[in-house]
Design an enzyme around this catalytic site. Structure first.
Site, PDB file in Angstrom:
ATOM      1  N   ASN A  28      -0.706  76.074 -20.266  1.00 44.27           N
ATOM      2  CA  ASN A  28      -1.996  76.287 -20.928  1.00 44.27           C
ATOM      3  C   ASN A  28      -2.673  77.519 -20.374  1.00 44.27           C
ATOM      4  OD1 ASN A  28      -2.616  74.419 -18.454  1.00 44.27           O
ATOM      5  ND2 ASN A  28      -4.594  75.292 -19.005  1.00 44.27           N
ATOM      6  N   CYS A  29      -3.562  78.106 -21.178  1.00 48.15           N
ATOM      7  CA  CYS A  29      -4.513  79.094 -20.693  1.00 48.15           C
ATOM      8  C   CYS A  29      -5.887  78.437 -20.749  1.00 48.15           C
ATOM      9  CB  CYS A  29      -4.441  80.389 -21.502  1.00 48.15           C
ATOM     10  SG  CYS A  29      -4.869  80.206 -23.235  1.00 48.15           S
ATOM     11  N   MET A  30      -6.953  79.211 -20.765  1.00 47.40           N
ATOM     12  CA  MET A  30      -8.285  78.629 -20.704  1.00 47.40           C
ATOM     13  C   MET A  30      -8.600  77.767 -21.919  1.00 47.40           C
ATOM     14  SD  MET A  30      -9.593  79.486 -17.836  1.00 47.40           S
ATOM     15  CE  MET A  30     -11.350  79.191 -18.035  1.00 47.40           C
ATOM     16  N   ARG A  32      -6.055  77.210 -24.712  1.00 43.30           N
ATOM     17  CA  ARG A  32      -4.903  76.903 -25.562  1.00 43.30           C
ATOM     18  C   ARG A  32      -3.817  76.134 -24.823  1.00 43.30           C
ATOM     19  NH1 ARG A  32      -4.213  82.903 -28.404  1.00 43.30           N
ATOM     20  NH2 ARG A  32      -6.429  83.206 -28.814  1.00 43.30           N
TER      21      ARG A  32
END
Length: 474
Positions: A28-30, A32
């Protein structure tokens, strides 16, 4: 767990991306959930219609499901647990069956390379934000209360305590980047961290600061460890590649003993002879380019106007090395507030759509649910729920952001360049206390607030005039 990321939703997503056997990686990113896939033809693009999903970005080897800040991390953790419990098909067999099709659909090498930055820098972003906020609040308090830099007492001590986190982060940042980069490129993280530390050591025996490496040249050749982040990224990539080649020929019994040893010796030699000078030249070139773009109002407008498109394609993390280079060369991140104008333009566009929509329409409900995150710098709900599906408002939102970037560029051109006090941070209104400039924090905050206001107003006007024609406002 929040309703939007229930196990039922994640199971549905897992089914629509081809099942657990089609999943190559989960992260994951911030905002997504990022699922690496073996065969993109098995992915159902209608994932975006699921309740709780704010948007979906598809590439040849990755599915990015937009949940929003906080939720993305929980979704990735829960998805990893589901994958651990599920019966997995032979991934290699799936990949072999579809290899030719994947090659035909494969995205460009540049896009894939930029996608690596999400893996490298996303784990660092919460620290950037926390350290930047603490530094910004401390600087704002010191400015408003006129606290001298050499003052003594409880308040100055508290302010210095709040600032120490930022100093610690940026002093040893290259080691964190080296560790993450080596892993992202397929190597061992600690090897990347050790190579990155070579860029941090001092090579001048007469220096009074830093930690002396013990030698000032490399077999008679001068050492110039400039271009920290750029050089570290190149060195970490080289380290991972060299490690893979060494491991390919290393007997299993000697792997733990010799693989890292040989990798470090070869990579360090390349770093001193080639990578450090190359990183320095690239660092200077990149800094020169973006500093001149930042000082050019029209360059600022172009950067701000195109940033939403970079977010849509998921390559906006590629700007982070530029942020770090600007921090080294300018002392602040002058690019970040310019790019933040893109989100402000979208807020203006969303408000225009809300104004033009019918009182009880679904569009008004969508805007109400996404406008607060948009004001606070989280743009994905507005992008995927409001503007992008209607296209014209997305274009006018980009124009509004360009107007905000033009405003900040004009102010810099007239003699007041400003930027973020950290390499990365929140955007929107939350970023106000993080702004800084050579003239102090208050002028920088005023310029940033002015840019946001211009982007809001222009995004609203452009959308009202041009973004609502032949657009579904129900």
């Amino acid at each position: 767990m929040a309703k939007e990321i229930s196990s039922e939703l994640l199971n549905t997503i897992l089914t629509r991306v081809g099942g657990p056997g089609n999943i190559a990686s989960c992260g994951n990113c911030m905002t997504r959930l990022r699922l690496g896939v073996h065969d993109s033809s098995l992915v159902d693009p209608n994932i975006k219609t699921l309740e709780g999903v704010k948007g979906v970005i598809l590439t040849s080897d990755q599915v990015q499901v937009v949940f929003g800040p906080g939720k993305a991390h929980r979704a990735a953790k829960a998805m990893s647990e589901l994958l651990g419990e599920a019966p997995v098909q032979d991934a290699a067999e799936i990949a072999a069956q579809n290899k030719r099709q994947l090659k035909a659909k494969q995205t460009s090498g540049v896009q894939q390379f930029l996608a690596k930055f999400a893996t490298i820098f996303t784990p660092l972003i919460p620290g950037f934000i926390a350290a930047g906020l603490l530094l910004g609040i401390a600087t704002l308090i010191a400015t408003v209360m006129h606290v001298p830099a050499d003052a003594q007492g409880t308040l100055p001590d508290a302010l210095n305590f709040m600032k120490v986190f930022s100093k610690g982060l940026f002093t040893f940042l290259v080691i964190l980047v080296g560790y993450n980069a080596a892993q992202a490129f397929g190597g061992t993280g600690v090897n990347g961290a050790i190579i990155a530390a070579l860029f941090l050591l001092g090579y001048n025996p007469a220096a009074t600061t830093g930690y002396y490496a013990g030698f000032h040249d490399f077999f008679g050749l001068p050492i110039d460890p400039r271009g920290n982040i750029i050089g570290v990224l190149i060195a970490a990539w080289a380290c991972a590649r060299i490690e893979g080649m060494v491991r390919r020929f290393m007997p299993d019994d000697l792997d733990m003993l010799l693989t890292s040893l040989i990798t470090l010796l070869i990579t360090a030699t390349l770093a001193y002879l080639i990578i450090m000078p190359l990183g320095g030249w690239l660092f200077e070139g990149m800094s020169w380019l973006f500093m001149h773009l930042n000082s050019n109002p029209f360059g600022c407008a172009v950067l701000a106007g195109l940033f939403l498109i970079a977010v849509v394609f998921g390559v906006h993390q590629g700007f982070i090395p530029v942020y770090l280079a600007l921090m080294d060369s300018q002392g602040f991140n002058s690019l970040f507030p310019i790019l933040s104008m893109a989100g402000a333009g979208q807020v203006g566009a969303a408000l225009a759509l809300y104004w033009r929509a019918q009182p009880h329409s679904a569009l008004r409900s969508q805007v109400r649910g996404a406008i607060i995150p948009g004001l606070l710098g989280v743009g994905e709900p507005l992008i995927y729920g409001v503007t992008l599906p209607r296209m014209k408002p997305f274009v006018t939102a980009c124009l509004g952001g360009a107007a905000g970037g033009l405003f900040i560029g004009l102010i810099a051109w007239w003699g007041l360049p400003m930027g973020l006090n950290s390499a990365f941070g929140p955007s929107g209104l939350v970023a106000l206390p993080l702004m800084t400039s050579a003239q102090g924090i208050l002028p920088a905050m005023a310029v940033y607030a002015g840019g946001i206001l211009v982007a809001w107003v222009c995004g609203f006007i452009f959308t009202t005039l041009f973004g609502c024609r032949n657009v579904n406002l129900d």
